[in-house]
Design an enzyme around this catalytic site. Structure first.
Site, PDB file in Angstrom:
ATOM      1  N   CYS A  20       0.828  -1.213   0.000  1.00  0.00           N
ATOM      2  CA  CYS A  20       0.000   0.000   0.000  1.00  0.00           C
ATOM      3  C   CYS A  20       0.864   1.265   0.000  1.00  0.00           C
ATOM      4  O   CYS A  20       1.495   1.602   1.003  1.00  0.00           O
ATOM      5  CB  CYS A  20      -0.914  -0.034   1.224  1.00  0.00           C
ATOM      6  SG  CYS A  20      -1.863   1.475   1.472  1.00  0.00           S
ATOM      7  N   CYS A  42      -0.205   3.867   2.556  1.00  0.00           N
ATOM      8  CA  CYS A  42       0.203   3.472   3.914  1.00  0.00           C
ATOM      9  C   CYS A  42       1.643   3.911   4.188  1.00  0.00           C
ATOM     10  O   CYS A  42       1.961   4.383   5.281  1.00  0.00           O
ATOM     11  CB  CYS A  42       0.083   1.958   4.095  1.00  0.00           C
ATOM     12  SG  CYS A  42      -1.587   1.313   3.863  1.00  0.00           S
TER      13      CYS A  42
END
Length: 100
Positions: free
Chosen positions: A34, A37
């Site tokens: 991600c 993230c």
């Protein structure tokens, strides 16, 4: 992606961490792949250090903990869930600015 300011949780340790009487706990659902993230990690870790003693921060890898992901209907990453004494209080989805 465990850090010292945000230890990792898993399906087995989640319930004990957010149990009644546990105070305020923030849990970031993330994954290695991600990109958002990874962008959020430094500012979130800074907030975790600033709120140390008032809020406990943890991370959980969404790819390896499907029970908790399903239980809280986490559909996008990163997702931050906030609990107070075992009760789910707030959800923040997606990358946010530090001020948010």
């Amino acid at each position: 992606m465990q850090t010292t300011t945000m230890p990792a949780l898993d399906d087995a340790t989640f319930d004990a961490t957010v149990a009644p009487g546990s105070g305020t706990v923030a849990i970031e659902f993330r994954a290695e792949w991600c990109g958002a993230c990874k962008v959020m990690a430094p500012p979130l870790e800074q907030v975790a250090r600033e709120l140390d003693g008032r809020v406990r921060f943890f991370s959980i890898d969404a790819d390896y903990n499907p029970r908790i992901v399903t239980r809280y209907a986490v559909r996008a990453l990163p997702t931050l869930l906030v609990f107070r004494d075992g009760e789910h209080k707030d959800r923040i989805v997606g990358a946010q600015s530090r001020s948010q």
